[in-house]
Design a protein around this motif. Sequence first.
Motif, PDB file in Angstrom:
ATOM      1  N   ASP A  31      -4.452  29.881 -10.803  1.00 18.65           N
ATOM      2  CA  ASP A  31      -4.646  30.853 -11.875  1.00 18.65           C
ATOM      3  C   ASP A  31      -5.181  30.189 -13.139  1.00 18.65           C
ATOM      4  N   ALA A  32      -4.635  29.027 -13.484  1.00 18.26           N
ATOM      5  CA  ALA A  32      -5.106  28.314 -14.670  1.00 18.26           C
ATOM      6  C   ALA A  32      -6.581  27.948 -14.531  1.00 18.26           C
ATOM      7  N   MET A  33      -6.973  27.521 -13.324  1.00 13.42           N
ATOM      8  CA  MET A  33      -8.371  27.162 -13.102  1.00 13.42           C
ATOM      9  C   MET A  33      -9.268  28.387 -13.180  1.00 13.42           C
ATOM     10  N   ALA A  34      -8.805  29.502 -12.618  1.00 14.81           N
ATOM     11  CA  ALA A  34      -9.583  30.745 -12.671  1.00 14.81           C
ATOM     12  C   ALA A  34      -9.750  31.220 -14.111  1.00 14.81           C
ATOM     13  N   ARG A  35      -8.673  31.163 -14.885  1.00 14.92           N
ATOM     14  CA  ARG A  35      -8.743  31.588 -16.284  1.00 14.92           C
ATOM     15  C   ARG A  35      -9.646  30.655 -17.100  1.00 14.92           C
ATOM     16  N   TYR A  36      -9.596  29.377 -16.802  1.00 19.05           N
ATOM     17  CA  TYR A  36     -10.452  28.402 -17.485  1.00 19.05           C
ATOM     18  C   TYR A  36     -11.926  28.715 -17.229  1.00 19.05           C
ATOM     19  N   LYS A  37     -12.257  29.028 -15.986  1.00 19.97           N
ATOM     20  CA  LYS A  37     -13.650  29.330 -15.660  1.00 19.97           C
ATOM     21  C   LYS A  37     -14.089  30.659 -16.279  1.00 19.97           C
ATOM     22  N   ARG A  38     -13.189  31.636 -16.319  1.00 20.44           N
ATOM     23  CA  ARG A  38     -13.527  32.897 -17.003  1.00 20.44           C
ATOM     24  C   ARG A  38     -13.767  32.638 -18.489  1.00 20.44           C
ATOM     25  N   LEU A  39     -12.929  31.778 -19.077  1.00 23.07           N
ATOM     26  CA  LEU A  39     -13.081  31.423 -20.484  1.00 23.07           C
ATOM     27  C   LEU A  39     -14.462  30.818 -20.739  1.00 23.07           C
ATOM     28  N   GLN A  40     -14.967  30.062 -19.765  1.00 23.53           N
ATOM     29  CA  GLN A  40     -16.288  29.441 -19.890  1.00 23.53           C
ATOM     30  C   GLN A  40     -17.430  30.418 -19.643  1.00 23.53           C
ATOM     31  N   GLY A  41     -17.097  31.642 -19.209  1.00 22.66           N
ATOM     32  CA  GLY A  41     -18.135  32.638 -18.977  1.00 22.66           C
ATOM     33  C   GLY A  41     -18.543  32.817 -17.532  1.00 22.66           C
ATOM     34  N   TYR A  42     -17.812  32.221 -16.593  1.00 27.27           N
ATOM     35  CA  TYR A  42     -18.135  32.370 -15.171  1.00 27.27           C
ATOM     36  C   TYR A  42     -17.697  33.741 -14.657  1.00 27.27           C
ATOM     37  N   ASP A  43     -18.428  34.224 -13.675  1.00 23.23           N
ATOM     38  CA  ASP A  43     -18.027  35.400 -12.894  1.00 23.23           C
ATOM     39  C   ASP A  43     -17.105  34.877 -11.796  1.00 23.23           C
ATOM     40  N   VAL A  44     -15.801  35.081 -11.959  1.00 23.38           N
ATOM     41  CA  VAL A  44     -14.797  34.451 -11.096  1.00 23.38           C
ATOM     42  C   VAL A  44     -14.268  35.431 -10.055  1.00 23.38           C
ATOM     43  N   MET A  45     -14.124  34.951  -8.842  1.00 20.00           N
ATOM     44  CA  MET A  45     -13.367  35.645  -7.794  1.00 20.00           C
ATOM     45  C   MET A  45     -12.189  34.746  -7.438  1.00 20.00           C
ATOM     46  N   PHE A  46     -10.986  35.269  -7.650  1.00 18.87           N
ATOM     47  CA  PHE A  46      -9.746  34.529  -7.392  1.00 18.87           C
ATOM     48  C   PHE A  46      -8.984  35.286  -6.305  1.00 18.87           C
ATOM     49  N   LEU A  47      -8.818  34.628  -5.162  1.00 16.81           N
ATOM     50  CA  LEU A  47      -8.178  35.246  -3.998  1.00 16.81           C
ATOM     51  C   LEU A  47      -6.847  34.582  -3.688  1.00 16.81           C
ATOM     52  N   THR A  48      -5.862  35.401  -3.412  1.00 21.75           N
ATOM     53  CA  THR A  48      -4.608  34.920  -2.851  1.00 21.75           C
ATOM     54  C   THR A  48      -4.155  35.938  -1.817  1.00 21.75           C
ATOM     55  N   GLY A  49      -3.016  35.686  -1.150  1.00 22.01           N
ATOM     56  CA  GLY A  49      -2.548  36.641  -0.149  1.00 22.01           C
ATOM     57  C   GLY A  49      -1.475  36.067   0.747  1.00 22.01           C
ATOM     58  N   THR A  50      -1.284  36.709   1.885  1.00 21.38           N
ATOM     59  CA  THR A  50      -0.212  36.337   2.806  1.00 21.38           C
ATOM     60  C   THR A  50      -0.697  36.300   4.250  1.00 21.38           C
ATOM     61  N   ASP A  51      -0.181  35.334   4.983  1.00 20.11           N
ATOM     62  CA  ASP A  51      -0.492  35.080   6.399  1.00 20.11           C
ATOM     63  C   ASP A  51       0.679  35.634   7.209  1.00 20.11           C
ATOM     64  N   GLU A  52       0.534  36.800   7.842  1.00 18.60           N
ATOM     65  CA  GLU A  52       1.696  37.587   8.247  1.00 18.60           C
ATOM     66  C   GLU A  52       1.972  37.664   9.746  1.00 18.60           C
ATOM     67  N   HIS A  53       1.186  36.999  10.561  1.00 20.69           N
ATOM     68  CA  HIS A  53       1.416  37.079  12.004  1.00 20.69           C
ATOM     69  C   HIS A  53       2.148  35.835  12.514  1.00 20.69           C
ATOM     70  N   GLY A  54       2.515  35.869  13.799  1.00 21.35           N
ATOM     71  CA  GLY A  54       3.079  34.683  14.425  1.00 21.35           C
ATOM     72  C   GLY A  54       4.476  34.883  14.987  1.00 21.35           C
ATOM     73  N   GLN A  55       4.874  33.912  15.792  1.00 20.04           N
ATOM     74  CA  GLN A  55       6.149  33.980  16.507  1.00 20.04           C
ATOM     75  C   GLN A  55       7.333  33.919  15.550  1.00 20.04           C
ATOM     76  N   LYS A  56       7.220  33.116  14.498  1.00 18.49           N
ATOM     77  CA  LYS A  56       8.344  32.983  13.579  1.00 18.49           C
ATOM     78  C   LYS A  56       8.646  34.318  12.895  1.00 18.49           C
ATOM     79  N   ILE A  57       7.606  35.039  12.484  1.00 14.13           N
ATOM     80  CA  ILE A  57       7.809  36.359  11.877  1.00 14.13           C
ATOM     81  C   ILE A  57       8.435  37.307  12.887  1.00 14.13           C
ATOM     82  N   GLU A  58       7.936  37.269  14.122  1.00 12.07           N
ATOM     83  CA  GLU A  58       8.488  38.130  15.167  1.00 12.07           C
ATOM     84  C   GLU A  58       9.974  37.839  15.373  1.00 12.07           C
TER      85      GLU A  58
END
Length: 665
Positions: A31-58
């Motif tokens: 987030d700090a890096m994304a905000r820094y780049k926005r501050l510099q005038g960049y068009d930023v895409m910042f992605l996060t999320g969750t990996d939700e499949h697998g045996q452990k979840i089951e």
Amino acid sequence: MENKKFYITTPIYYPSDKLHIGHTYCTVATDAMARYKRLQGYDVMFLTGTDEHGQKIENKANEAGVTPQQFVDNIVEGEKGVKDLWKLMNISYDRFIRTTDDYHMTSIQKIFKKMYEKGDIYKGSYKGKYCTPCESFWTESQLKDGCCPDCGRPVTDAEEEAYFFRLSKYADKVRDLLENTDFLLPRSRVNEMVHNFIEPGLEDLCVSRTSFKWGIPVDFDQKHVVYVWIDALFNYTTALGFLNDRYDDSDYNKYWPADVHFVGKEIVRFHSIIWPAMLMSMEMPLPKHVYGHGWLLLDGGKMSKSKGNVVDPYLLAERYSADALRYFLLRDFPFGSDGNFSNELLINRINTDLANDLGNLLSRTTAMANKYFEHSLPAEQASGKEDEDIISMAGALRGKYEAHMEKYAFQSALAEVFAVIARANKYIDETAPWTLAKSEETKPRLARVLYNLAETLRICTVLLTPFMPDSCVKIFDQLGVPSELRTWESAAEFGLMSKNASLCKGENLFPRIDAAKELAELEALQEAKKAAADTEENAKETNTNMPAPMEITDHEEEISFDDFCKIEMRVCKIMNCEAIKESKKLLKLSVFDGERERCIMSGIAKWYKPEDLIGKNIGVVVNLAPRSMMSGKYVSEGMIFAADTTDGDASIAFYNDDTVGMRIH
């Protein structure tokens, strides 16, 4: 002129439990890096999320008595879930992907099929060792003391039909990428990847499973589900609309390749070897950089949800503010190295930097403007010999800060800012404003001193904005800084504020903490939380995981003869037996079933001493699915035969020496 683009991602986090401070560390840095780049005038895409499949979840969902979808929905969307935590921490992500999103699942099926049709995915059979918590396959030679080399927990034998990705095909190209480019950062990670994984020979990668169902189905072979790495890694492209209609393809064309993936060092292998190989297979551009940051350690060990040694970011952010926690995480620990977390460090950093240095400087500057000039500084000002150093340092700060930020050296960038703040506090002592205020003749000099302090604070606050966004808005407001002077461009020049700036003393943004009292309270909260967790774990032992003697009643659910025939019972020899300090009920037995040793956790400590059981032969159900116990510290691979007696004791049937390995019918 079109804005420059910057695409940055966190890893997608595995929602098997609530997230901890280590996940927060990575996300705050991103987030700090994304905000820094926005501050510099960049068009930023910042992605996060969750990996939700697998045996452990089951498995976790089964233990909780809910569907896997309900389980992950609660962790991600529920109270104090992932999204709540990121809201609390003021994470400015542009897009949040869940691998259970329909559009992502559609894309993954298309990607899997494309790689299959190219010949880079083929069907085979997997036989080896498997770690359920890490969802990783290992060869015998890769194990550490017979356990998973990543987490140190027991592994199980696994054999099943699977599809494989031809990772070995891309070994030379990946090695060249690592050794001859700056793709993987910091460079210290490169030798580790090449020496540990490429030089021994890359084996083809298992990319489907048939032993569980919670995953994306392989659309041309429905008994298989896509295994974790294709599903998880391609999120960085599916979230941009790649091979789906959720987002316009122009997002993919606009932002891909990613400028940098921030990931923990434990998943550098997947992002620096497997991920580029898969992209090569798909003939897609590679991300520009993967940065493997270090771990936050607690008492010298890695924090882990399954180990239970985690720090709750919710508690700390609510207690000290999100900005204070954000600042601490990125100020104390060099991003590429491990760091030891402690409450003492956090409190000391808040008191030293935020309360004593920044807070004190802001408070003294605004208070003196109020006291001596009723908020508004006079235009008539006089320079002095003390001004040169502070003006020079503040004017050069942005360049030094930028050099560190471009290398993801957040702690060094912050150190530069606070060196200027420390110099400003010293400047107050050098100029002695309280003395200047005694005479009308020295009031112009006093006005200039306060102006220099306000300007220094303005420049520092612009550069602190990516780290402490809410607090910086409040600082700007107290200093009376207009919006056009809160920009990246304005931070490069000293003296832009109006000479008759209007300053207003506001709330104390960072109150000083009574360290001794606060540490005692935190310790009490921690003990209460541990006691609650122990109570819950004991309940789990008793109610779900306990293979203790049970009375059979007339009301037990009936099973068919065919179901009964599926139970495999064998005579096993107890090779070792020990009590475990975490439980008064459980014994840990190592038994030999005629083919291999297996671990069994049994609730018989009340009736049997470990030394009385070693060397005995007992009956064991050997084909029960392994069960994780004691927050994942142990895995039980069977259930022993035991019965209640009329006087409330337990009775175990013992067998002759020559029967080990024999099946019981």
